[in-house]
Design an enzyme around this catalytic site. Structure first.
Site, PDB file in Angstrom:
ATOM      1  N   ASP A  60      -2.092 -28.456  17.435  1.00  4.79           N
ATOM      2  CA  ASP A  60      -1.581 -29.401  18.432  1.00  4.79           C
ATOM      3  C   ASP A  60      -2.736 -30.316  18.850  1.00  4.79           C
ATOM      4  O   ASP A  60      -3.863 -30.161  18.376  1.00  4.79           O
ATOM      5  CB  ASP A  60      -0.961 -28.648  19.624  1.00  4.79           C
ATOM      6  CG  ASP A  60      -1.992 -27.810  20.363  1.00  4.79           C
ATOM      7  OD1 ASP A  60      -3.174 -27.812  19.979  1.00  4.79           O
ATOM      8  OD2 ASP A  60      -1.610 -27.151  21.342  1.00  4.79           O
ATOM      9  N   ASP A 246       8.173 -24.692  16.695  1.00  6.01           N
ATOM     10  CA  ASP A 246       7.142 -23.689  17.002  1.00  6.01           C
ATOM     11  C   ASP A 246       7.545 -23.004  18.290  1.00  6.01           C
ATOM     12  O   ASP A 246       8.143 -23.632  19.173  1.00  6.01           O
ATOM     13  CB  ASP A 246       5.751 -24.328  17.167  1.00  6.01           C
ATOM     14  CG  ASP A 246       5.559 -24.942  18.534  1.00  6.01           C
ATOM     15  OD1 ASP A 246       6.100 -26.026  18.768  1.00  6.01           O
ATOM     16  OD2 ASP A 246       4.897 -24.318  19.389  1.00  6.01           O
ATOM     17  N   CYS A 287      17.719  -5.118   7.409  1.00  6.16           N
ATOM     18  CA  CYS A 287      16.473  -5.909   7.494  1.00  6.16           C
ATOM     19  C   CYS A 287      15.436  -5.290   6.555  1.00  6.16           C
ATOM     20  O   CYS A 287      15.297  -4.076   6.479  1.00  6.16           O
ATOM     21  CB  CYS A 287      15.941  -5.951   8.924  1.00  6.16           C
ATOM     22  SG  CYS A 287      14.368  -6.839   9.060  1.00  6.16           S
ATOM     23  N   CYS A 289      12.135  -5.730   6.684  1.00 12.47           N
ATOM     24  CA  CYS A 289      10.761  -5.767   7.201  1.00 12.47           C
ATOM     25  C   CYS A 289      10.123  -4.373   7.213  1.00 12.47           C
ATOM     26  O   CYS A 289      10.826  -3.361   7.121  1.00 12.47           O
ATOM     27  CB  CYS A 289      10.720  -6.390   8.602  1.00 12.47           C
ATOM     28  SG  CYS A 289      11.079  -5.244   9.934  1.00 12.47           S
ATOM     29  N   CYS A 292      11.660  -1.995   9.876  1.00  9.61           N
ATOM     30  CA  CYS A 292      13.013  -1.485   9.631  1.00  9.61           C
ATOM     31  C   CYS A 292      13.089  -0.564   8.410  1.00  9.61           C
ATOM     32  O   CYS A 292      13.872   0.379   8.390  1.00  9.61           O
ATOM     33  CB  CYS A 292      13.987  -2.652   9.482  1.00  9.61           C
ATOM     34  SG  CYS A 292      14.209  -3.540  11.033  1.00  9.61           S
ATOM     35  N   HIS A 318       9.121  -7.274  12.996  1.00  9.19           N
ATOM     36  CA  HIS A 318      10.576  -7.411  12.875  1.00  9.19           C
ATOM     37  C   HIS A 318      11.064  -8.778  13.374  1.00  9.19           C
ATOM     38  O   HIS A 318      11.839  -9.460  12.696  1.00  9.19           O
ATOM     39  CB  HIS A 318      11.341  -6.308  13.609  1.00  9.19           C
ATOM     40  CG  HIS A 318      12.805  -6.620  13.633  1.00  9.19           C
ATOM     41  ND1 HIS A 318      13.616  -6.476  12.530  1.00  9.19           N
ATOM     42  CD2 HIS A 318      13.580  -7.186  14.602  1.00  9.19           C
ATOM     43  CE1 HIS A 318      14.829  -6.921  12.818  1.00  9.19           C
ATOM     44  NE2 HIS A 318      14.831  -7.358  14.070  1.00  9.19           N
TER      45      HIS A 318
HETATM   46 ZN   LIG Z   1      13.239  -5.604  10.659  1.00 13.82          ZN
END
Ligand SMILES: [Zn+2]
Length: 334
Positions: A60, A246, A287, A289, A292, A318
């Protein structure tokens, strides 16, 4: 883009960040200006090299925070039509933030996408004050663009975006956008107001965003600064074509136990609630990730209830994965 304020998304390593599918981040110019300083970052090869990060980094202008801290009188300093002068609360050193200086600092950070300094004021300013903000924003955008070209940053493949000001006055936003297009930028950013794009009825709460989106030249990006709830991102993208965002929402919420989950009725799972204490299911079924695939709600509930850092890490992983899946579903991430 999650916020990697000082060159790190809080609680994650760069490898963990990458594994969530995140390949765009924002770093905070003001924080890096104050410590360790742009000269040090440049000496160490730039912020991306320092982080061992290969994706795209946006910085920024540093203005947003300096201005809000000066307006609220939390920091000492002043704002003039040339920029801002302020004292660092860290060590009392005096700093100057002009349109040219902001570009130079971002150049030393060696980010890929830069933002020009703009005059951002409170969203509820009078029309007179909003007009002055637009006048200064346009003057600074012109100076920043000239400096960007003078330093040859365009030839190094860097992109430059500007900020469309005008508070809650659509005609001022329109005027500001028209003038910024004449100067010419790679991206046009919506800034200065914050808040939610959609209201509780699912309707557009910030009509000036539509004014800007309808005027954007072909091939240029539209960056909604600080816009971050999933429903805001989805609406802004599908209905108006905004394509860069963002936000601190997924990371900050994760650390407080607010997790995103498509299978929950309101899309949110508050993991620290007692009903998850013995829940052996993953945060979100399906999910992919790290959190998970490997751990249960009960485990993350336990970690966060006891302030364990690993709980924050898993929750952040996550939420970022959730957001990246959202962006992919909107056709983004390119
Ligand atoms: Zn997840």
């Amino acid at each position: 883009m999650p916020d990697a304020t000082r060159g790190a998304v809080r609680a994650l390593t760069t490898a963990q960040l990458k594994a969530t599918g995140t390949d765009h981040i924002v770093v905070n110019t003001l924080h890096l200006l104050l410590s360790p300083g742009p000269e040090r970052v440049a000496e160490l090869g730039g912020i991306k090299k320092l982080m061992n990060y290969e994706g795209t980094a946006l910085s920024d202008s540093g203005g947003y925070q300096v201005f809000s801290l000066l307006h609220s009188k939390k920091w000492q300093g002043k704002i003039t039509k040339f920029g801002a002068v302020f004292k660092s609360p860290k060590d009392g050193r005096k700093h100057e933030l002009t349109p040219e200086k902001s570009i130079e600092v971002q150049m030393m950070l060696d980010t890929d996408v830069m933002v020009v300094l703009d005059d951002c004021r409170d969203s509820n300013v009078s029309k007179k004050e909003a007009e002055i903000a637009v006048e200064w924003t346009l003057d600074w955008a012109d100076k920043a663009k000239r400096h960007f070209l003078k330093l040859g940053l365009d030839k190094k493949g860097k992109l430059l975006s500007c900020v469309v000001q005008g508070a809650r006055f659509p005609e001022l936003r329109e005027f500001c956008m028209k003038e910024l297009i004449k100067i010419g930028f790679d991206g046009y950013n919506y800034g200065g107001v914050g808040g939610y794009v959609v209201d509780n009825k699912g309707e557009l709460a910030l009509p000036e965003m539509k004014v800007i989106a309808e005027m954007v030249p072909k091939g240029k990006f539209l960056y909604a600064m600080g816009v971050g709830r999933p429903q805001d991102i989805e609406f802004a993208n599908r209905e108006m074509g905004w394509n860069v965002f963002d936000t601190v929402i997924p990371t900050r919420n994760a650390r407080h136990g607010t997790l995103y989950c498509a299978t929950e009725p309101d899309g949110i799972l508050r993991i620290t609630r007692s009903r998850f204490a013995k829940d052996l299911l993953p945060i979100e079924k399906g999910c992919d990730c790290e959190a998970c695939v490997n751990y249960s709600r009960a485990y993350i509930h336990h970690l966060l209830r006891n302030g364990e850092m690993t709980g924050m890490t898993l929750a952040t992983i996550h939420n970022l994965r959730f957001y990246q899946r959202l962006m992919t579903s909107l056709g983004g991430n390119s």
